[in-house]
Enzyme design. Structure first.
Site, PDB file in Angstrom:
ATOM      1  N   ARG A 118       0.732  -1.213   0.021  1.00  0.00           N
ATOM      2  CA  ARG A 118       0.144  -0.104  -0.030  1.00  0.00           C
ATOM      3  C   ARG A 118       0.779   1.185   0.108  1.00  0.00           C
ATOM      4  O   ARG A 118       0.422   2.252  -0.550  1.00  0.00           O
ATOM      5  CB  ARG A 118      -0.849   0.273   1.142  1.00  0.00           C
ATOM      6  CG  ARG A 118      -1.973  -1.196   1.465  1.00  0.00           C
ATOM      7  CD  ARG A 118      -3.197  -1.039   0.665  1.00  0.00           C
ATOM      8  NE  ARG A 118      -2.824  -1.408  -0.767  1.00  0.00           N
ATOM      9  CZ  ARG A 118      -2.550  -2.515  -1.231  1.00  0.00           C
ATOM     10  NH1 ARG A 118      -2.352  -3.522  -0.485  1.00  0.00           N
ATOM     11  NH2 ARG A 118      -2.359  -2.791  -2.546  1.00  0.00           N
ATOM     12  N   ASP A 140      -3.895   7.382   2.933  1.00  0.00           N
ATOM     13  CA  ASP A 140      -3.096   7.338   1.799  1.00  0.00           C
ATOM     14  C   ASP A 140      -2.408   8.780   1.655  1.00  0.00           C
ATOM     15  O   ASP A 140      -1.661   8.796   0.744  1.00  0.00           O
ATOM     16  CB  ASP A 140      -4.107   7.384   0.621  1.00  0.00           C
ATOM     17  CG  ASP A 140      -5.420   8.316   0.622  1.00  0.00           C
ATOM     18  OD1 ASP A 140      -5.371   9.588   0.991  1.00  0.00           O
ATOM     19  OD2 ASP A 140      -6.449   7.725   0.138  1.00  0.00           O
ATOM     20  N   HIS A 192      -6.978   7.891  11.224  1.00  0.00           N
ATOM     21  CA  HIS A 192      -6.861   6.566  11.334  1.00  0.00           C
ATOM     22  C   HIS A 192      -5.147   6.112  10.956  1.00  0.00           C
ATOM     23  O   HIS A 192      -4.702   5.193  10.684  1.00  0.00           O
ATOM     24  CB  HIS A 192      -7.478   5.811  10.298  1.00  0.00           C
ATOM     25  CG  HIS A 192      -9.051   5.651  10.872  1.00  0.00           C
ATOM     26  ND1 HIS A 192     -10.008   5.151   9.849  1.00  0.00           N
ATOM     27  CD2 HIS A 192      -9.420   5.829  12.051  1.00  0.00           C
ATOM     28  CE1 HIS A 192     -11.008   5.273  10.603  1.00  0.00           C
ATOM     29  NE2 HIS A 192     -10.838   5.504  11.825  1.00  0.00           N
ATOM     30  N   CYS A 217       7.543   1.929  16.768  1.00  0.00           N
ATOM     31  CA  CYS A 217       8.118   0.700  17.340  1.00  0.00           C
ATOM     32  C   CYS A 217       7.395   0.303  18.851  1.00  0.00           C
ATOM     33  O   CYS A 217       7.059   1.190  19.418  1.00  0.00           O
ATOM     34  CB  CYS A 217       9.612   1.038  18.068  1.00  0.00           C
ATOM     35  SG  CYS A 217      10.297  -0.234  18.890  1.00  0.00           S
ATOM     36  N   CYS A 251       9.957   0.781  21.873  1.00  0.00           N
ATOM     37  CA  CYS A 251      10.447   1.968  22.450  1.00  0.00           C
ATOM     38  C   CYS A 251       9.459   3.314  22.027  1.00  0.00           C
ATOM     39  O   CYS A 251       9.203   4.408  22.369  1.00  0.00           O
ATOM     40  CB  CYS A 251      11.738   2.593  22.122  1.00  0.00           C
ATOM     41  SG  CYS A 251      11.883   2.940  20.164  1.00  0.00           S
TER      42      CYS A 251
HETATM   43  P1  NAD Z   1     -16.043   2.588   2.914  1.00  0.00           P
HETATM   44  O1  NAD Z   1     -15.155   1.833   1.966  1.00  0.00           O
HETATM   45  O2  NAD Z   1     -16.691   2.019   3.970  1.00  0.00           O
HETATM   46  O3  NAD Z   1     -16.730   3.553   2.034  1.00  0.00           O
HETATM   47  C1  NAD Z   1     -16.663   4.289   0.978  1.00  0.00           C
HETATM   48  C2  NAD Z   1     -17.937   5.121   0.427  1.00  0.00           C
HETATM   49  O4  NAD Z   1     -17.293   5.950  -0.464  1.00  0.00           O
HETATM   50  C3  NAD Z   1     -18.831   4.109  -0.107  1.00  0.00           C
HETATM   51  O5  NAD Z   1     -20.043   4.301   0.527  1.00  0.00           O
HETATM   52  C4  NAD Z   1     -18.882   4.454  -1.646  1.00  0.00           C
HETATM   53  O6  NAD Z   1     -20.445   4.249  -1.949  1.00  0.00           O
HETATM   54  C5  NAD Z   1     -18.365   5.864  -1.715  1.00  0.00           C
HETATM   55  N1  NAD Z   1     -17.633   6.133  -2.895  1.00  0.00           N
HETATM   56  C6  NAD Z   1     -16.937   5.149  -3.708  1.00  0.00           C
HETATM   57  N2  NAD Z   1     -16.550   5.945  -4.796  1.00  0.00           N
HETATM   58  C7  NAD Z   1     -16.861   7.253  -4.684  1.00  0.00           C
HETATM   59  C8  NAD Z   1     -16.683   8.527  -5.328  1.00  0.00           C
HETATM   60  N3  NAD Z   1     -16.047   8.282  -6.421  1.00  0.00           N
HETATM   61  N4  NAD Z   1     -17.064   9.650  -4.800  1.00  0.00           N
HETATM   62  C9  NAD Z   1     -17.911   9.708  -3.711  1.00  0.00           C
HETATM   63  N5  NAD Z   1     -18.250   8.597  -3.128  1.00  0.00           N
HETATM   64  C10 NAD Z   1     -17.796   7.475  -3.352  1.00  0.00           C
HETATM   65  O7  NAD Z   1     -15.032   3.778   3.453  1.00  0.00           O
HETATM   66  P2  NAD Z   1     -15.048   4.537   4.772  1.00  0.00           P
HETATM   67  O8  NAD Z   1     -16.343   4.945   5.100  1.00  0.00           O
HETATM   68  O9  NAD Z   1     -13.902   5.658   4.508  1.00  0.00           O
HETATM   69  O10 NAD Z   1     -14.436   3.352   5.931  1.00  0.00           O
HETATM   70  C11 NAD Z   1     -13.430   2.424   5.587  1.00  0.00           C
HETATM   71  C12 NAD Z   1     -12.224   2.486   6.239  1.00  0.00           C
HETATM   72  O11 NAD Z   1     -11.117   1.862   5.366  1.00  0.00           O
HETATM   73  C13 NAD Z   1     -11.514   3.822   6.667  1.00  0.00           C
HETATM   74  O12 NAD Z   1     -11.438   3.427   7.872  1.00  0.00           O
HETATM   75  C14 NAD Z   1     -10.096   3.830   5.860  1.00  0.00           C
HETATM   76  O13 NAD Z   1      -9.258   4.122   6.762  1.00  0.00           O
HETATM   77  C15 NAD Z   1      -9.926   2.626   5.394  1.00  0.00           C
HETATM   78  N6  NAD Z   1      -9.418   2.634   3.981  1.00  0.00           N
HETATM   79  C16 NAD Z   1      -8.875   3.640   3.482  1.00  0.00           C
HETATM   80  C17 NAD Z   1      -8.434   3.876   2.077  1.00  0.00           C
HETATM   81  C18 NAD Z   1      -7.594   5.131   1.878  1.00  0.00           C
HETATM   82  O14 NAD Z   1      -6.714   5.554   2.765  1.00  0.00           O
HETATM   83  N7  NAD Z   1      -7.585   5.409   0.488  1.00  0.00           N
HETATM   84  C19 NAD Z   1      -8.928   2.820   1.278  1.00  0.00           C
HETATM   85  C20 NAD Z   1      -9.566   1.909   1.838  1.00  0.00           C
HETATM   86  C21 NAD Z   1      -9.883   1.657   2.992  1.00  0.00           C
END
Ligand code: NAD
Length: 242
Positions: free
Chosen positions: A66, A101, A116, A124, A127
């Site tokens: 990632r 990200d 998050h 670590c 430490c």
């Molecule tokens: P989630 O995956 O639960 O939900 C994502 C939402 O975004 C969905 O409801 C979907 O319909 C919507 N979506 C998808 N494409 C879209 C677009 N182009 N425009 C607008 N909406 C769109 O994500 P969440 O609610 O953030 O929770 C999941 C957890 O996953 C978080 O804690 C996060 O840390 C982690 N995560 C992070 C990443 C990242 O950093 N990019 C990626 C995957 C998961």
């Protein structure tokens, strides 16, 4: 331009919550749109403290990929629109992201809370010192601390752990005039209840998502669709009213 009931002024405090959906148009997969998988893994395999105890090598392989993937990923128009909003509001703007990200910082947002954690960092277990991924030996299956040789782990808040900066987040939510949530499904707590805290404190709530989030009944103005298309237009509409 987009139709909006609201007129945001410089004196207004605006808090934004983003989720994986805002990064979808940058090419990063969300959980929800991928059958509960993060890339090809079930979240329990890679995003819990138990998973790390059971198979630290697998967890590190996942987060290493990632992290390395980020080199090719760029912010999209939705990220840049939030930079425009911060430029207008200054310190009245707060951005809380569930994403790990780093795309909001890459776009240029400053007033940012990464609740998050971050794929760019690790710490670590012995430490507690934090390191950038670029400072450690990523070739090791389970990287070790450059200072004490303890076991490093990604600085990611896993399921079952308490998110970072919760006191500051609660404070911001209690004093915000507007709460905007973008690209978040409303399934992951505690972020899913931020809209409720904001509403209890009389904030106007706005949402943008591809589909209705689970907590959509708490949103006054909901725009369904892609964040990269809608958010720049919405923010432009707000700014043009001034
Ligand atoms: P989630 O995956 O639960 O939900 C994502 C939402 O975004 C969905 O409801 C979907 O319909 C919507 N979506 C998808 N494409 C879209 C677009 N182009 N425009 C607008 N909406 C769109 O994500 P969440 O609610 O953030 O929770 C999941 C957890 O996953 C978080 O804690 C996060 O840390 C982690 N995560 C992070 C990443 C990242 O950093 N990019 C990626 C995957 C998961």
């Amino acid at each position: 331009m987009i139709k909006t009931k609201f007129k945001i002024q410089k004196k207004d405090r605006v808090t934004v919550l983003t989720g994986a959906g805002i990064s979808a148009e940058s090419g990063l997969k969300t959980f929800r749109d991928n059958g509960g998988l993060w890339e090809t893994h079930h979240v329990e395999e890679v995003a819990t403290p138990e998973a790390f105890q059971k198979d630290a090598t697998l967890v590190w392989r996942f987060y290493r990929q990632r992290y390395l993937q980020l080199a090719d990923v760029k912010p999209n128009p939705a990220h840049f629109a939030l930079v425009d909003l911060e430029k207008f509001l200054g310190d009245n703007f707060t951005l809380i992201t569930q994403n790990v990200d780093g795309l909001h910082s890459k776009a240029g947002n400053k007033n940012l809370i990464e609740m998050h954690g971050s794929l760019q960092k690790c710490f670590c277990l012995s430490c507690q010192q934090k390191f950038l991924m670029s400072e450690i030996n990523l070739m090791e299956k389970v990287p070790s601390c450059p200072v004490c040789k303890g076991r490093l782990r990604p600085d990611i808040v896993w399921f079952g752990e308490t998110p970072h900066h919760m006191d500051e987040i609660t404070l911001r939510l209690r004093h915000t005039n507007y709460f905007l949530m973008v690209g978040t499904s409303g399934y992951v707590y505690p972020a899913a209840q931020f809209v409720q805290i904001a509403r209890l404190n009389s904030a106007k709530t706005i949402g943008i998502n591809l589909e209705k989030p689970l907590n959509s009944s708490l949103i006054y103005e909901f725009h369904q669709g892609k964040a990269g298309l809608i958010l720049p237009k919405l923010i432009q509409s707000w700014l043009n009213k001034n």
